[in-house]
Design a protein around this motif. Sequence first.
Motif, PDB file in Angstrom:
ATOM      1  N   CYS A  55      11.579  -6.091  16.806  1.00 28.96           N
ATOM      2  CA  CYS A  55      10.781  -5.531  15.694  1.00 28.96           C
ATOM      3  C   CYS A  55      11.343  -4.220  15.144  1.00 28.96           C
ATOM      4  CB  CYS A  55       9.334  -5.324  16.136  1.00 28.96           C
ATOM      5  SG  CYS A  55       8.510  -6.805  16.723  1.00 28.96           S
ATOM      6  N   PRO A  56      12.596  -4.212  14.662  1.00 27.67           N
ATOM      7  CA  PRO A  56      13.190  -2.954  14.215  1.00 27.67           C
ATOM      8  C   PRO A  56      12.785  -2.517  12.806  1.00 27.67           C
ATOM      9  CG  PRO A  56      14.773  -4.699  13.924  1.00 27.67           C
ATOM     10  CD  PRO A  56      13.564  -5.313  14.593  1.00 27.67           C
ATOM     11  N   ALA A  57      12.155  -3.382  12.027  1.00 27.12           N
ATOM     12  CA  ALA A  57      11.854  -3.040  10.635  1.00 27.12           C
ATOM     13  C   ALA A  57      10.868  -1.885  10.547  1.00 27.12           C
ATOM     14  CB  ALA A  57      11.300  -4.251   9.882  1.00 27.12           C
ATOM     15  N   ARG A  58      11.128  -1.027   9.590  1.00 26.89           N
ATOM     16  CA  ARG A  58      10.209   0.039   9.227  1.00 26.89           C
ATOM     17  C   ARG A  58      10.017  -0.058   7.719  1.00 26.89           C
ATOM     18  NH1 ARG A  58      10.157  -0.694  13.797  1.00 26.89           N
ATOM     19  NH2 ARG A  58      10.453   0.775  15.511  1.00 26.89           N
ATOM     20  N   LEU A  59       8.782   0.030   7.282  1.00 27.64           N
ATOM     21  CA  LEU A  59       8.442  -0.158   5.872  1.00 27.64           C
ATOM     22  C   LEU A  59       7.893   1.141   5.301  1.00 27.64           C
ATOM     23  CD1 LEU A  59       6.587  -3.565   6.292  1.00 27.64           C
ATOM     24  CD2 LEU A  59       8.993  -3.201   5.778  1.00 27.64           C
ATOM     25  N   THR A  60       8.428   1.543   4.187  1.00 31.77           N
ATOM     26  CA  THR A  60       7.940   2.713   3.475  1.00 31.77           C
ATOM     27  C   THR A  60       7.458   2.239   2.119  1.00 31.77           C
ATOM     28  OG1 THR A  60       9.565   4.082   4.601  1.00 31.77           O
ATOM     29  CG2 THR A  60       8.536   5.015   2.617  1.00 31.77           C
ATOM     30  N   PHE A  61       6.156   2.386   1.856  1.00 33.02           N
ATOM     31  CA  PHE A  61       5.565   1.905   0.613  1.00 33.02           C
ATOM     32  C   PHE A  61       5.507   3.054  -0.385  1.00 33.02           C
ATOM     33  CE2 PHE A  61       4.127  -0.986   3.893  1.00 33.02           C
ATOM     34  CZ  PHE A  61       4.350  -2.220   3.302  1.00 33.02           C
ATOM     35  N   VAL A  62       6.334   2.976  -1.393  1.00 33.72           N
ATOM     36  CA  VAL A  62       6.439   4.007  -2.416  1.00 33.72           C
ATOM     37  C   VAL A  62       5.436   3.656  -3.513  1.00 33.72           C
ATOM     38  CG1 VAL A  62       7.992   5.132  -4.063  1.00 33.72           C
ATOM     39  CG2 VAL A  62       8.877   4.329  -1.850  1.00 33.72           C
ATOM     40  N   LYS A  63       4.363   4.436  -3.572  1.00 36.44           N
ATOM     41  CA  LYS A  63       3.254   4.098  -4.462  1.00 36.44           C
ATOM     42  C   LYS A  63       2.883   5.245  -5.406  1.00 36.44           C
ATOM     43  CE  LYS A  63      -1.338   2.015  -4.235  1.00 36.44           C
ATOM     44  NZ  LYS A  63      -2.426   1.519  -3.410  1.00 36.44           N
ATOM     45  N   SER A  64       2.924   6.467  -4.946  1.00 37.89           N
ATOM     46  CA  SER A  64       2.509   7.604  -5.772  1.00 37.89           C
ATOM     47  C   SER A  64       3.569   7.911  -6.835  1.00 37.89           C
ATOM     48  CB  SER A  64       2.295   8.847  -4.904  1.00 37.89           C
ATOM     49  OG  SER A  64       3.538   9.340  -4.430  1.00 37.89           O
ATOM     50  N   SER A  65       3.153   8.567  -7.894  1.00 41.54           N
ATOM     51  CA  SER A  65       4.087   8.969  -8.954  1.00 41.54           C
ATOM     52  C   SER A  65       5.175   9.876  -8.409  1.00 41.54           C
ATOM     53  CB  SER A  65       3.345   9.683 -10.084  1.00 41.54           C
ATOM     54  OG  SER A  65       2.425   8.800 -10.685  1.00 41.54           O
ATOM     55  N   LYS A  66       4.789  10.791  -7.538  1.00 43.01           N
ATOM     56  CA  LYS A  66       5.759  11.717  -6.951  1.00 43.01           C
ATOM     57  C   LYS A  66       6.816  10.961  -6.140  1.00 43.01           C
ATOM     58  CE  LYS A  66       6.264  15.605  -3.816  1.00 43.01           C
ATOM     59  NZ  LYS A  66       5.668  16.403  -2.778  1.00 43.01           N
ATOM     60  N   ALA A  67       6.370  10.036  -5.298  1.00 43.39           N
ATOM     61  CA  ALA A  67       7.306   9.271  -4.468  1.00 43.39           C
ATOM     62  C   ALA A  67       8.197   8.378  -5.328  1.00 43.39           C
ATOM     63  CB  ALA A  67       6.539   8.445  -3.441  1.00 43.39           C
ATOM     64  N   LYS A  68       7.638   7.831  -6.405  1.00 44.65           N
ATOM     65  CA  LYS A  68       8.463   7.002  -7.301  1.00 44.65           C
ATOM     66  C   LYS A  68       9.553   7.832  -7.974  1.00 44.65           C
ATOM     67  CE  LYS A  68       5.540   3.128  -8.469  1.00 44.65           C
ATOM     68  NZ  LYS A  68       4.955   2.366  -9.561  1.00 44.65           N
ATOM     69  N   GLU A  69       9.237   9.065  -8.353  1.00 48.11           N
ATOM     70  CA  GLU A  69      10.255   9.938  -8.944  1.00 48.11           C
ATOM     71  C   GLU A  69      11.350  10.237  -7.925  1.00 48.11           C
ATOM     72  OE1 GLU A  69      11.000  10.999 -12.092  1.00 48.11           O
ATOM     73  OE2 GLU A  69       9.457   9.522 -12.582  1.00 48.11           O
ATOM     74  N   GLN A  70      10.977  10.398  -6.667  1.00 47.11           N
ATOM     75  CA  GLN A  70      11.979  10.603  -5.615  1.00 47.11           C
ATOM     76  C   GLN A  70      12.875   9.370  -5.488  1.00 47.11           C
ATOM     77  OE1 GLN A  70       8.786  11.919  -2.726  1.00 47.11           O
ATOM     78  NE2 GLN A  70      10.549  13.033  -1.915  1.00 47.11           N
TER      79      GLN A  70
END
Length: 193
Positions: free
Chosen positions: A47-62
């Motif tokens: 189970c090595p997968a790590r998921l980062t859910f980019v949802k906020s406007s700030k995170a999307k700009e990053q």
Amino acid sequence: MLEQDALDTLFINARSHNGWLDQDVSNEQINQIYELMKFGPTAANNCPARLTFVKSSKAKEQLKAHLDEGNVEKSMAAPVVAIISYDTEFYEKLGLLFPHTDARSWYAGNDAKIKQAGEMNATLQGAYFMLAARAVGLDCGPMGGFNNTTLDEEFFPDGKTKSIFICALGQGDESKIYPRGPRLSFDEACEII
């Protein structure tokens, strides 16, 4: 055997989407995806997968700064973009995940084996992720086309998580997809020996 409607949803009618309707993806849906995908098999249950859910406007700009030009619009328009990555220290959890033998010793200190197993199994989990997303009523837009190095530096500065691909999630805009491309026939792709 699953009913035909389920097969259609998961495989036959499912498409990779490039455009998105203005509809939210809830945190509940995101949790449902993980709660389904986590049961897909991996080698030694690593189970090595790590998921980062980019949802906020700030995170999307990053995120935007690391995307290839052709992926910017479709990623920014998506309600969520998931970064599918692997944990380079996944083997540290094998005492819990695979307790009947010392599986940690198979990987500890072997960077090549960690990379190979991490990438392969997290990619498998990424496929389970897309099937789970479809099962909860969402469409997917998987893609490469980003700078892994700079994205990892931005989102995973400790250096222990390495991105593999990204996947936009939401309700796909059917008007923005191309006709389905052909697939190889069984005889072209398979052999029974």
